[in-house]
Design an enzyme around this catalytic site. Structure first.
Site, mmCIF file in Angstrom:
data_model
loop_
_atom_site.group_PDB
_atom_site.id
_atom_site.type_symbol
_atom_site.label_atom_id
_atom_site.label_comp_id
_atom_site.label_asym_id
_atom_site.label_seq_id
_atom_site.Cartn_x
_atom_site.Cartn_y
_atom_site.Cartn_z
ATOM 1 C CE LYS A 151 -2.428 3.127 7.311
ATOM 2 N NZ LYS A 151 -1.201 2.854 7.973
ATOM 3 C CG ASP A 180 -3.017 -4.415 6.776
ATOM 4 O OD1 ASP A 180 -2.166 -4.626 7.672
ATOM 5 O OD2 ASP A 180 -4.112 -3.890 7.015
ATOM 6 C CG HIS A 181 3.079 -3.143 8.127
ATOM 7 N ND1 HIS A 181 2.230 -2.080 8.287
ATOM 8 C CD2 HIS A 181 3.775 -3.244 9.295
ATOM 9 C CE1 HIS A 181 2.406 -1.564 9.498
ATOM 10 N NE2 HIS A 181 3.342 -2.246 10.132
ATOM 11 C CD GLU A 219 2.876 3.434 16.978
ATOM 12 O OE1 GLU A 219 3.265 2.783 16.019
ATOM 13 O OE2 GLU A 219 2.328 4.540 16.856
ATOM 14 C CG HIS A 243 -2.333 -2.088 10.583
ATOM 15 N ND1 HIS A 243 -2.063 -2.347 9.263
ATOM 16 C CD2 HIS A 243 -1.654 -0.948 10.876
ATOM 17 C CE1 HIS A 243 -1.252 -1.411 8.786
ATOM 18 N NE2 HIS A 243 -0.999 -0.540 9.743
HETATM 19 C C1 BG6 Z 1 1.390 2.230 10.193
HETATM 20 C C2 BG6 Z 1 0.754 3.448 10.793
HETATM 21 O O1 BG6 Z 1 0.529 1.654 9.253
HETATM 22 O O2 BG6 Z 1 1.667 1.292 11.215
HETATM 23 C C3 BG6 Z 1 1.645 4.056 11.854
HETATM 24 O O3 BG6 Z 1 0.495 4.404 9.779
HETATM 25 C C4 BG6 Z 1 2.055 3.000 12.870
HETATM 26 O O4 BG6 Z 1 0.994 5.121 12.506
HETATM 27 C C5 BG6 Z 1 2.574 1.751 12.189
HETATM 28 O O5 BG6 Z 1 3.043 3.558 13.695
HETATM 29 C C6 BG6 Z 1 2.800 0.635 13.184
HETATM 30 O O6 BG6 Z 1 3.459 -0.430 12.576
HETATM 31 P P1 BG6 Z 1 4.357 -1.406 13.421
HETATM 32 O O7 BG6 Z 1 4.812 -2.442 12.450
HETATM 33 O O8 BG6 Z 1 5.469 -0.590 13.991
HETATM 34 O O9 BG6 Z 1 3.484 -1.968 14.481
#
Ligand code: BG6
Length: 484
Positions: A151, A180-181, A219, A243
């Site tokens: 993305k 989309d991780h 976060e 997400h």
């Molecule tokens: C990313 C966002 O896709 O996901 C970031 O662009 C965010 O803003 C991050 O911090 C969060 O990923 P994770 O795996 O740390 O929860």
């Protein structure tokens, strides 16, 4: 199956994503023995540097404990098959050069098969020229070619469609892996197993038993220097539209015919299509302000003054199908909050009144991070000589139950899937289309496209979020349970 003789090319090798995620994941896979035989990794970016300089960078990207001798030795091995080459993103000769470099590596392979995996860790402005040049100058004729993209996939429905159709001119759906991780996270993958391998959960998974569902992302840090990117996108595009919506779709889809990638994604698309665009009055927007010695969003130098970009959003989605009619799904995400936490909280309905009064509701919580867990809040008899009920928990905290197992990083799982050619945990084109349909109208309103942009409510850095949050979730029938 894994393809031997694979060259992995990381484009944008000197950027933030490569540094934070791609290289640590590639190394993690190597360490666990999951990279194909005869793998080579080629970093590509504009910055000019040689392999030695690049290896120095890799060492700083990958964290290894001081006393981890095995890790250090593995990293030295890893460097032996990682290279770097610099070049532009928009000119043919650079990519011809890259292709020659890859061919040089491949010429040492015993078999004729030459597989290439291109990982685009790049800003969206160069997605299209890079995809095109890779196809024209770097496409292997004797093996599998795959491309991984990340993305942002556009900013709204129209720009997403444009991007997708430009990429499709060069790369087929089968060759494309859209990350989309969140789909690579252990507890997100676990949702399908919890739902479809347990009669007990399956039976209670609908509007008859469930009152409301919250999917929450918190976060504890702000945009900190990333404000340029963030301000253009905002929290909804950054977190909710991708997400959290992906989590929602696995949580609510019907049972797929099989675990195959197409069967799973067919069901995800079907449930997403039953969600109408989000309404303004189902939305709460916030922006953090300075507090506790921390700067506000507008104090970030990379953020334009007076920006009304939301750094917090809560939105409620409704699914119009027989299983979910009337159940609110509240997606909440915010930066600069009081903790780091991502969880799904399914709150069940009240028990029928009669023998018990004022009893807490059941809640099933799937904690995605940190400390992966599934726990169920239940009521049990107070132990001892009385019949009162007390709220308590059945608790499956992974690090206590599965002490021997290391939970893989999302990027490790996903890169391995892409190497294997398994699309199950990647986003299909039609999923993106329907995700944007749900969010585009609200985003256009927030962007001020059809009138004045709404002003987000302020919340202090390090707080739970806007103070309006409690009344917002209560409006959808959420009742605070006793043992939180
Ligand atoms: C990313 C966002 O896709 O996901 C970031 O662009 C965010 O803003 C991050 O911090 C969060 O990923 P994770 O795996 O740390 O929860």
């Amino acid at each position: 199956a894994l393809k031997d003789n694979t060259v992995i090319v990381v484009l944008g090798a000197s950027g933030d994503l490569a540094k934070k995620k791609t290289y640590p994941a590639l190394f993690g896979l190597y360490r666990m023995g999951f990279l194909p035989r005869d793998v080579h990794i080629v970093g590509y970016a504009r910055t000019k540097m040689d392999d030695a300089e690049y290896h120095k960078r890799i060492t700083s990207y990958i964290k290894i404990a001081d006393d981890d001798e095995d890790g250090k030795a593995k990293l030295e091995e890893f460097k032996k098959f990682t290279f770097y080459i610099s070049g532009g993103y928009e000119d043919g000769p650079s990519f011809e050069n890259l292709n020659r470099f890859i061919e040089g590596i491949e010429s040492k392979y015993q078999s004729k098969e030459r597989n290439r995996l291109f990982y685009l860790a790049l800003p969206p402005s160069v997605f299209i020229p890079v995809a095109q040049h890779l196809k024209e100058q770097c496409y292997s004729k004797d093996g599998k070619n795959r491309i991984i993209v990340e993305k942002p996939f556009g900013k709204d429905l129209e720009s997403c469609r444009e991007l997708l159709s430009s990429l499709k001119q060069h790369w087929s759906e089968d060759e494309t892996f859209r990350i989309d991780h969140y789909l690579g996270k252990e507890m997100v993958k676990n949702i399908l197993v919890l739902r479809f391998a347990n009669v007990a959960f399956g039976a209670a998974w609908d509007k008859n038993s469930i009152s409301n569902v919250q999917i929450t992302f918190k976060e504890p840090f702000g945009t900190e220097g990333r404000g340029g990117y963030f301000d253009e996108f905002g929290i909804i595009r950054d977190i909710l539209q991708n997400h959290l919506l992906q989590v929602l779709s696995v949580l609510t889809m019907e049972r797929p015919v099989s675990f195959s990638a197409e069967d799973i994604r067919d069901e995800k698309v079907k449930v997403l299509r039953a969600i109408p665009p989000i309404e303004r009055n189902d939305t709460l927007l916030g922006q953090y302000v300075a507090a506790n010695g921390k700067p506000g969003y507008l104090d970030d130098d990379t953020v334009p003054p007076n920006s009304v970009c939301p750094t917090y959003a809560a939105t409620t989605l409704w699914i119009h199908n027989p299983r979910w009619e009337g159940v609110p799904f509240i997606l909440k995400a915010g930066k600069a909050l009081n903790e780091a936490k991502v969880e799904v909280r399914i709150q069940f309905k009240d028990v029928t009144q009669g023998i018990f009064k004022d009893i807490s509701r059941n809640e099933l919580v799937i904690r995605i991070q940190p400390s992966e867990a599934v726990y169920l809040k239940i009521n049990a008899k107070t132990p001892g000589l009385n019949t009162r009920a007390i709220p308590t928990e059945m608790d499956l905290t992974y690090k206590r139950r599965f002490t021997e197992i290391k939970i893989p990083e999302a990027y490790e799982a996903l890169i391995l899937d892409a190497l294997r050619g398994d699309h199950s945990n990647f986003v299909r084109d039609d999923e993106l289309d329907v995700a944007w349909k749900i969010f585009t109208p609200i985003l256009h309103w927030i962007d001020g496209k059809n009138g004045p942009a709404p002003k987000p409510v302020p919340y202090p850095y390090g707080s739970r979020g806007p103070k309006e949050l409690d009344s917002f979730i209560n409006k959808y029938g959420y009742k605070r349970t006793v043992a939180e």
